[in-house]
Design an enzyme around this catalytic site. Sequence first.
Site, PDB file in Angstrom:
ATOM      1  N   GLU A 151       7.740   0.101 -17.985  1.00 37.78           N
ATOM      2  CA  GLU A 151       7.791   0.970 -19.171  1.00 37.78           C
ATOM      3  C   GLU A 151       6.486   1.738 -19.348  1.00 37.78           C
ATOM      4  O   GLU A 151       6.469   2.841 -19.874  1.00 37.78           O
ATOM      5  CB  GLU A 151       8.137   0.152 -20.418  1.00 37.78           C
ATOM      6  CG  GLU A 151       9.533  -0.438 -20.270  1.00 37.78           C
ATOM      7  CD  GLU A 151      10.288  -0.674 -21.558  1.00 37.78           C
ATOM      8  OE1 GLU A 151       9.691  -0.563 -22.639  1.00 37.78           O
ATOM      9  OE2 GLU A 151      11.489  -0.978 -21.459  1.00 37.78           O
TER      10      GLU A 151
ATOM     11  N   ASP B 149      22.853  -1.645 -23.068  1.00 33.05           N
ATOM     12  CA  ASP B 149      21.685  -2.373 -22.565  1.00 33.05           C
ATOM     13  C   ASP B 149      20.816  -2.774 -23.756  1.00 33.05           C
ATOM     14  O   ASP B 149      20.976  -2.254 -24.855  1.00 33.05           O
ATOM     15  CB  ASP B 149      20.895  -1.440 -21.623  1.00 33.05           C
ATOM     16  CG  ASP B 149      19.603  -2.074 -21.129  1.00 33.05           C
ATOM     17  OD1 ASP B 149      19.650  -3.203 -20.618  1.00 33.05           O
ATOM     18  OD2 ASP B 149      18.531  -1.445 -21.283  1.00 33.05           O
ATOM     19  N   SER B 150      19.866  -3.656 -23.497  1.00 34.99           N
ATOM     20  CA  SER B 150      18.931  -4.056 -24.542  1.00 34.99           C
ATOM     21  C   SER B 150      18.002  -2.915 -24.955  1.00 34.99           C
ATOM     22  O   SER B 150      17.356  -2.988 -25.989  1.00 34.99           O
ATOM     23  CB  SER B 150      18.084  -5.220 -24.035  1.00 34.99           C
ATOM     24  OG  SER B 150      17.423  -4.826 -22.846  1.00 34.99           O
TER      25      SER B 150
ATOM     26  N   CYS C  30      17.199  -7.003 -12.638  1.00 38.01           N
ATOM     27  CA  CYS C  30      16.780  -6.515 -13.963  1.00 38.01           C
ATOM     28  C   CYS C  30      16.861  -4.993 -13.930  1.00 38.01           C
ATOM     29  O   CYS C  30      16.530  -4.376 -12.907  1.00 38.01           O
ATOM     30  CB  CYS C  30      15.352  -6.977 -14.249  1.00 38.01           C
ATOM     31  SG  CYS C  30      14.636  -6.260 -15.736  1.00 38.01           S
TER      32      CYS C  30
ATOM     33  N   CYS D  86      22.740  -4.397 -18.639  1.00 36.68           N
ATOM     34  CA  CYS D  86      21.596  -5.289 -18.790  1.00 36.68           C
ATOM     35  C   CYS D  86      21.881  -6.624 -18.111  1.00 36.68           C
ATOM     36  O   CYS D  86      22.880  -7.288 -18.428  1.00 36.68           O
ATOM     37  CB  CYS D  86      21.369  -5.506 -20.278  1.00 36.68           C
ATOM     38  SG  CYS D  86      20.058  -6.657 -20.671  1.00 36.68           S
TER      39      CYS D  86
ATOM     40  N   HIS E  30      15.040  -2.730 -14.942  1.00 39.14           N
ATOM     41  CA  HIS E  30      13.815  -1.962 -14.702  1.00 39.14           C
ATOM     42  C   HIS E  30      13.372  -1.946 -13.233  1.00 39.14           C
ATOM     43  O   HIS E  30      12.598  -1.095 -12.826  1.00 39.14           O
ATOM     44  CB  HIS E  30      12.674  -2.550 -15.535  1.00 39.14           C
ATOM     45  CG  HIS E  30      12.816  -2.314 -17.000  1.00 39.14           C
ATOM     46  ND1 HIS E  30      13.949  -2.670 -17.711  1.00 39.14           N
ATOM     47  CD2 HIS E  30      11.967  -1.749 -17.902  1.00 39.14           C
ATOM     48  CE1 HIS E  30      13.778  -2.341 -18.985  1.00 39.14           C
ATOM     49  NE2 HIS E  30      12.580  -1.784 -19.125  1.00 39.14           N
TER      50      HIS E  30
HETATM   51  N1  DGL Z   1      17.550  -4.975 -19.666  1.00 36.69           N
HETATM   52  C1  DGL Z   1      16.898  -6.226 -19.385  1.00 36.69           C
HETATM   53  C2  DGL Z   1      17.486  -6.837 -18.109  1.00 36.69           C
HETATM   54  O1  DGL Z   1      18.073  -6.168 -17.295  1.00 36.69           O
HETATM   55  C3  DGL Z   1      15.398  -6.056 -19.259  1.00 36.69           C
HETATM   56  C4  DGL Z   1      14.698  -5.726 -20.567  1.00 36.69           C
HETATM   57  C5  DGL Z   1      14.816  -6.811 -21.591  1.00 36.69           C
HETATM   58  O2  DGL Z   1      14.233  -7.903 -21.427  1.00 36.69           O
HETATM   59  O3  DGL Z   1      15.512  -6.583 -22.583  1.00 36.69           O
HETATM   60  O4  DGL Z   1      17.372  -8.014 -17.909  1.00 36.69           O
END
Ligand code: DGL
Length: 268
Positions: free
Chosen positions: A155, A12-13, A187, A75, A189
């Site tokens: 977050e 993931d990012s 997403c 992600c 989150h």
């Molecule tokens: N992990 C990213 C997503 O699911 C969200 C956080 C980011 O923008 O890196 O789109």
Amino acid sequence: MMNNQSAIGVFDSGVGGLTVVRALIERLPYENIVYFGDTARVPYGVKSRNTIEQFTEQMVQFLMEQNVKALVIACNTIAAVAGERVRRLAGPLPVFDVISAGADAAIRHSQNGPIGVIATTTTVNSNAYARAIAIRQPNYRVISQACPLLVPLVEEGWLDHEVTRLTLREYLPPLLAERIDTLVLGCTHYPLLKPLIREEIPDIPLVDSALTTAEAVAYELEKRHLLNPTTQTPDYRFFVSDIPLRFRAIGERFLNRPIDQLEMVSLG
Ligand code: DGL
């Protein structure tokens, strides 16, 4: 060499993909997992395709060096713009991603659309959910809404907070005006906001792509005889490209358990 006891590689990012790890642990409690979160370069949701592809390649290379038996793109933003690149790099390794699993689930939930999708700006601009849904069910309309403020609110831990509630009241009405019958949480989150979103729109089913991804991984690994046959306590290893302040606290909230093995690795 890779075998059925090898770990599942999840990336993931940043920290958000831990919602997918949490769902995987619950669904597949005997699987070893190695996670990579690009915490030094998060967020991806506002970055361009080229940059995301380049960062993603480095994470995939790292995970393949760990001899993983499958890759999970946790992600949505990576799945939206670099999914093809990951599959090319992975060769014969099975690759799962949150958008394919989310699109499958959306179609199962929806009566006849329209399907609403909330996601980062890059995911919405890529049109990836609309394409994934159109391949499966060309008649369903997809209405997408970028919600860039939600990632920082999650977050911050503002999961039940007036500011988050008011933010949702800005983002959700355009979707409701189109009479969506299903809402995809597109997403990493957003699963943490499920209780709050449910309060706002109690009658619309929510698709949590973390859960549906875990389901897809379980199904496919079983089919390919790749499930871990041992029932020992599995190994969970977490790699990140930076350990920012409060990382552990935020990560443990996403994962819903302690993070024991955490290591920093520089990429690129
Ligand atoms: N992990 C990213 C997503 O699911 C969200 C956080 C980011 O923008 O890196 O789109």
